[in-house]
Design a protein around this motif. Structure first.
Motif, mmCIF file in Angstrom:
data_model
loop_
_atom_site.group_PDB
_atom_site.id
_atom_site.type_symbol
_atom_site.label_atom_id
_atom_site.label_comp_id
_atom_site.label_asym_id
_atom_site.label_seq_id
_atom_site.Cartn_x
_atom_site.Cartn_y
_atom_site.Cartn_z
ATOM 1 N N TRP A 99 39.397 44.947 49.161
ATOM 2 C CA TRP A 99 38.284 45.536 48.410
ATOM 3 C C TRP A 99 36.952 44.947 48.885
ATOM 4 O O TRP A 99 35.977 45.667 49.069
ATOM 5 C CB TRP A 99 38.458 45.296 46.911
ATOM 6 N N ARG A 100 36.931 43.640 49.061
ATOM 7 C CA ARG A 100 35.657 43.006 49.457
ATOM 8 C C ARG A 100 35.253 43.437 50.863
ATOM 9 O O ARG A 100 34.069 43.597 51.163
ATOM 10 C CB ARG A 100 35.783 41.482 49.364
ATOM 11 N N LYS A 101 36.231 43.636 51.750
ATOM 12 C CA LYS A 101 35.939 44.116 53.095
ATOM 13 C C LYS A 101 35.357 45.529 53.095
ATOM 14 O O LYS A 101 34.545 45.880 53.940
ATOM 15 C CB LYS A 101 37.218 44.120 53.940
ATOM 16 N N MET A 270 35.185 42.057 42.063
ATOM 17 C CA MET A 270 35.549 41.656 43.420
ATOM 18 C C MET A 270 34.481 42.100 44.424
ATOM 19 O O MET A 270 34.160 41.382 45.371
ATOM 20 C CB MET A 270 36.908 42.241 43.793
ATOM 21 N N LEU A 271 33.931 43.285 44.203
ATOM 22 C CA LEU A 271 32.892 43.807 45.101
ATOM 23 C C LEU A 271 31.587 43.029 44.969
ATOM 24 O O LEU A 271 30.767 43.017 45.882
ATOM 25 C CB LEU A 271 32.644 45.291 44.806
ATOM 26 N N ILE A 280 39.135 36.520 45.758
ATOM 27 C CA ILE A 280 40.504 36.076 45.469
ATOM 28 C C ILE A 280 40.498 35.003 44.382
ATOM 29 O O ILE A 280 41.287 35.050 43.433
ATOM 30 C CB ILE A 280 41.164 35.534 46.754
ATOM 31 N N GLY A 281 39.606 34.028 44.514
ATOM 32 C CA GLY A 281 39.535 32.951 43.526
ATOM 33 C C GLY A 281 39.234 33.458 42.130
ATOM 34 O O GLY A 281 39.821 32.994 41.145
ATOM 35 N N ALA A 282 38.342 34.426 42.024
ATOM 36 C CA ALA A 282 37.973 34.986 40.721
ATOM 37 C C ALA A 282 39.158 35.659 40.056
ATOM 38 O O ALA A 282 39.441 35.452 38.860
ATOM 39 C CB ALA A 282 36.822 35.977 40.882
#
Length: 604
Positions: A99-101, A270-271, A280-282
């Motif tokens: 998602w972040r990518k 996540m975004l 990931i940590g969140a």
């Protein structure tokens, strides 16, 4: 109804003042552009986003829902939502970095990134309204319904009074502060909400009429409700409360906040993360808090309520002013809160207001992001300025609040709504998992699944056909097979649709792969086609990280479920089980740390 002291009022007013001040403080920066208003400029650290996720899912209706479940099916009834931990950890270790990518503004924008042509455009616009308005309003109405019940029992408020007083402050700071205001206030709301829940549980379990934890557990109304696992000799309870949630429900169903593969307001956070590791940590922090620790204060109050209010008649007798259409087991939570002393009562009321505001503010900002990015900008005004888009976001925030408040006045209980939403999304979850890793999934797969699931659910819930098929005495199937039936039929329909429709174009698939780098055997055909055309799609020679992600998911499940069980057994005083599970928690934590280092190295 209870009488609030000056101290109670002071605590509540102080809480409202802090919350509104945060919204006003960040309003200027949040209004600069849509990236700030909906994603806070993608600069958020994992710990702040993780706390925000926990606070968001700590809604006013959650203690009521858990109380309803415990009073109806016992502690083990919570597996209906505990099973979603598997979904959550799959998001943590596999999908968070994807998602972040993607760098999209909303998870709905993903549709025109992963798919192409008119079907993708339709899917994005339709889902923006379907999820951002319809499902979002339904979810918020459940939260508002819980606030109505708490206001009615504890303060003697009419439903409309609760809706206006609770909703007004929330919609003001949400519209002013945007996503940053939501996340910052969530940080405050989380500690207020947890402090109130723990304080209430400790006090109420030790009421004279309850008699403490040991007396409560030996009470005739409580003793049969304590087991964390269902009775294995009760076939129906075992299937409905454990087997179906763990074997089918977690991967097959779409539900707000627990979407397979991530989505909704979880994806929004996540975004908004600084990078993939923060995303990931969140999400991992959120899953630990959400499943392992937070449910127990609510469970304890629910169990104590069985001593004080063993049935609905006792609740109705104690609170004769409650309308019959609002009477349910979920009322027991707020009924117990009326017994709190001054000071603690104010803190708990502030915590419940915090829970309400946190969830509603998130839903408002998330839903309005769909309306702005995926509907207004796409359908109505593609050339709209950033200032105009922020204005539309603020206006849609207010409109969503009004719609949800109206629906809340018509609802009866939260569990009823939870079950409807769960069945409505049955069968669609597998697509959200596979679309990242199987090239053949296309826009028609999602369109077909969405409509098939909705139509089948309506037919089974609202027509004589469903009533007949799943009547345990006259029907063909047992009652508990309704959910798997919807999953099976929906899955068959969308698989057929996938194979009889054209796949996405090479350009779309290659563009998606090049940016996301999902890897895996499901993309072999796309990679081979690109290789034949001398097109390079793979950025590096690193291996596929998904197997390590799945191993981390399994270890994470052992870690969090062991922690959850251990917490329960420490509370119950069953120290042998508690100690053994604590050791399992520690071992799985060490193993997970080693696997995590490997995953982290592959995405740096």
């Amino acid at each position: 109804m209870v009488s609030l002291s000056t101290l109670d009022y002071t605590l509540i007013i102080l809480f409202f003042t802090v919350t509104l001040s945060i919204g006003i403080y960040v309003s200027k920066k949040s209004g600069k552009n849509t990236s700030e208003f909906f994603l806070s400029g993608r600069t958020m650290p994992w710990w702040l986003l993780g706390v925000s996720m926990v606070a968001t899912t700590f809604s006013t209706d959650t203690p009521n829902l858990v109380t309803d479940i415990v009073r109806t099916n016992g502690v083990s009834g919570n597996w209906v939502w505990w099973a979603f931990l598997i979904t959550g950890l799959l998001t943590v270790f596999v999908y968070a970095k994807l998602w972040r990518k993607s760098n999209v503004n909303t998870d709905i924008e993903f549709y025109e990134f992963r798919y192409g042509g008119k079907p993708a455009t339709f899917l994005r616009k339709f889902r923006a309204i379907y999820l951002g308005v319809i499902f979002n309003v339904i979810t918020m109405s459940a939260v508002t319904l819980a606030a109505i019940k708490i206001g009615g029992i504890m303060l003697g408020l009419e439903p409309w009074q609760t809706v206006i007083s609770a909703g007004l402050v929330t919609v003001v700071f949400s519209a002013l502060g945007g996503f940053k205001g939501v996340v910052y206030t969530d940080f405050v709301l989380f500690f207020v909400a947890m402090g109130g829940a723990i304080g209430a549980a400790y006090y109420l379990v030790n009421l004279p009429e309850v008699g403490g934890i040991e007396a409560m557990m030996s009470n005739e109304h409580v003793a049969g409700k304590l087991s964390i696992l269902p009775d294995f000799s009760d076939k129906q309870a075992l299937i409905t409360l454990l087997i179906i949630p763990l074997a089918v429900q977690w991967w097959s169903s779409w539900y707000p906040g627990a979407e397979p593969g991530g989505g909704g307001y979880i994806a929004q956070r996540m975004l908004a993360a600084k990078d993939e590791n923060h995303a990931i940590g969140a999400t991992f922090f959120f899953n630990i808090m959400h499943y392992a620790l937070r449910p127990w204060p609510w469970i304890l109050v629910a169990l104590a309520s069985l001593v004080v209010f063993p049935d609905l008649a006792s609740i109705q007798e104690a609170f004769p002013n409650i309308a019959n259409d609002k009477l349910g087991h979920d009322l027991a939570y707020s009924a117990m809160l009326t017994k709190l002393p001054s000071g603690l009562l104010g803190l708990v009321l502030a915590s419940l207001i915090a829970a309400y505001m946190s969830t509603i503010s998130t839903q408002l900002n998330w839903g309005s992001s769909y309306i702005v990015y995926d509907f207004y900008k796409q359908q109505i005004n593609p050339d709209a300025s950033e200032k105009r888009l922020v204005a539309v976001g603020r206006i849609s925030t207010v409109i969503l609040m009004v719609f949800s408040a109206i629906l809340a006045l018509l609802l009866q209980n939260a569990l009823q709504l939870f079950e409807v939403l769960l069945v409505f999304g049955a069968g669609t979850g597998l697509i959200f998992i596979l679309r990242w890793f199987w090239w053949r999934i296309n826009a028609w797969s999602e369109i077909t699944a969405m409509f098939a699931s909705g139509i089948i659910s309506i037919l089974l819930k609202l027509t004589p056909v469903g009533a007949y098929l799943f009547n345990s005495e006259t029907g063909i199937f047992q009652d508990y097979l309704e959910y798997p039936f919807v999953v099976l039929v929906t899955t068959i329909i969308w698989l057929i649709a996938t194979y009889i429709t054209q796949p996405e174009s090479k350009d779309v698939l290659q563009s998606f792969y090049k940016k996301i780098q999902p890897g895996g055997p499901g993309w072999t055909k796309v990679l081979n086609d690109a290789k034949a055309e001398n097109i390079t799609l793979v950025d590096s020679g690193e291996g596929w990280s998904v197997p390590s992600g799945i191993l981390a998911m399994l270890l994470g499940c052992v870690l969090i479920y062991s922690c959850m069980f251990a917490t329960g057994y420490w509370i119950y005083g069953d120290y042998n089980y508690a100690m053994a599970l604590t050791v399992v928690t520690a071992i799985s934590g060490v193993l997970l740390t080693k696997v995590w280092k490997k995953i982290k190295a592959t995405i740096l």
